[in-house]
Enzyme design. Structure first.
Site, short mmCIF file in Angstrom:
data_model
loop_
_atom_site.label_atom_id
_atom_site.label_comp_id
_atom_site.label_asym_id
_atom_site.label_seq_id
_atom_site.Cartn_x
_atom_site.Cartn_y
_atom_site.Cartn_z
N ASN A 17 -5.16 3.30 -2.40
CA ASN A 17 -6.29 4.14 -1.35
C ASN A 17 -7.16 5.50 -1.37
OD1 ASN A 17 -6.87 0.84 -1.44
ND2 ASN A 17 -5.28 0.82 0.57
N GLU A 57 16.36 -5.47 0.42
CA GLU A 57 17.33 -6.11 0.03
C GLU A 57 17.86 -6.10 -1.57
OE1 GLU A 57 20.00 -9.47 2.38
OE2 GLU A 57 17.67 -10.00 2.04
N HIS A 80 11.63 -7.93 4.59
CA HIS A 80 12.01 -6.88 3.52
C HIS A 80 11.81 -7.70 2.31
CE1 HIS A 80 14.99 -9.14 4.48
NE2 HIS A 80 14.69 -9.51 3.18
N ARG A 113 1.49 -0.91 -0.34
CA ARG A 113 -0.01 0.03 0.24
C ARG A 113 0.91 1.29 0.02
NH1 ARG A 113 -3.03 -3.81 3.30
NH2 ARG A 113 -5.08 -3.93 1.91
N GLU A 158 2.25 -5.72 -7.08
CA GLU A 158 0.92 -5.02 -6.46
C GLU A 158 1.40 -3.31 -6.09
OE1 GLU A 158 -3.50 -5.11 -5.50
OE2 GLU A 158 -2.41 -6.39 -5.85
#
Length: 127
Positions: A54, A120, A68, A3, A50
C-alpha cells in the site's frame, strides 16, 4: 496475502532466499497499491503468495492472529545453511534453528522475512 513495507525487498527475499519465482505483478496507482505474486509454480497446481504494498505504508502491526506460513523442504539444515547469509542481507533471519518439533521427530526451523512474517521450514525428504 501479506502486506509489505517495501515490495522489491519482499520480492527479493521470497525469490532469492526461498527460491520462489516472481509470477506476476499488478500496479494500481489510482487505488494506491501494488501487488506481486510469488510461488514455486502457478495456481491451481501450486499455492501463490500475494505480496501487497500500500503506497506510503512502510510497516504494519502483525497482531496476534497471524501465526506463520509453512513450506516443505528436502533438508532443513542444508536449507538454513544455504540461505542464512542471503536472508540476513535482505533483512530476514533464521529465528529458530533446525531441530525436531517438541514431542516429535519432524525437523523444522523458522525464518522471518523482512516484514516480520514467520515461515516454518518443514523437512520433507521425498520432495
Amino acid at each position: 496475502m501479506l502486506r509489505v513495507g517495501n515490495l522489491q525487498r519482499a520480492i527479493d527475499f521470497y525469490t532469492q532466499v526461498l527460491g520462489m519465482q516472481l509470477l506476476r505483478t499488478t500496479e494500481r496507482p489510482e487505488q494506491k497499491y501494488s501487488l506481486a505474486f510469488v510461488g514455486y509454480g502457478t495456481n491451481p497446481d501450486h499455492a501463490e503468495i500475494e505480496l501487497t504494498y500500500n503506497h506510503g505504508v512502510e510497516s504494519y502491526e502483525l497482531g496476534n492472529a497471524y501465526g506463520h506460513l509453512a513450506i516443505g523442504v528436502r533438508d532443513v539444515v542444508a536449507t538454513c545453511t544455504a540461505v542464512r547469509e542471503r536472508a540476513a542481507s535482505l533483512g530476514g533471519a533464521i529465528t529458530r534453528e533446525p531441530g525436531p518439533v517438541k514431542g516429535g521427530n519432524t525437523v523444522i526451523a523458522f525464518i522471518t522475512d523482512p516484514d516480520g512474517y514467520k515461515i516454518e521450514l518443514i523437512e520433507r525428504p521425498n520432495l
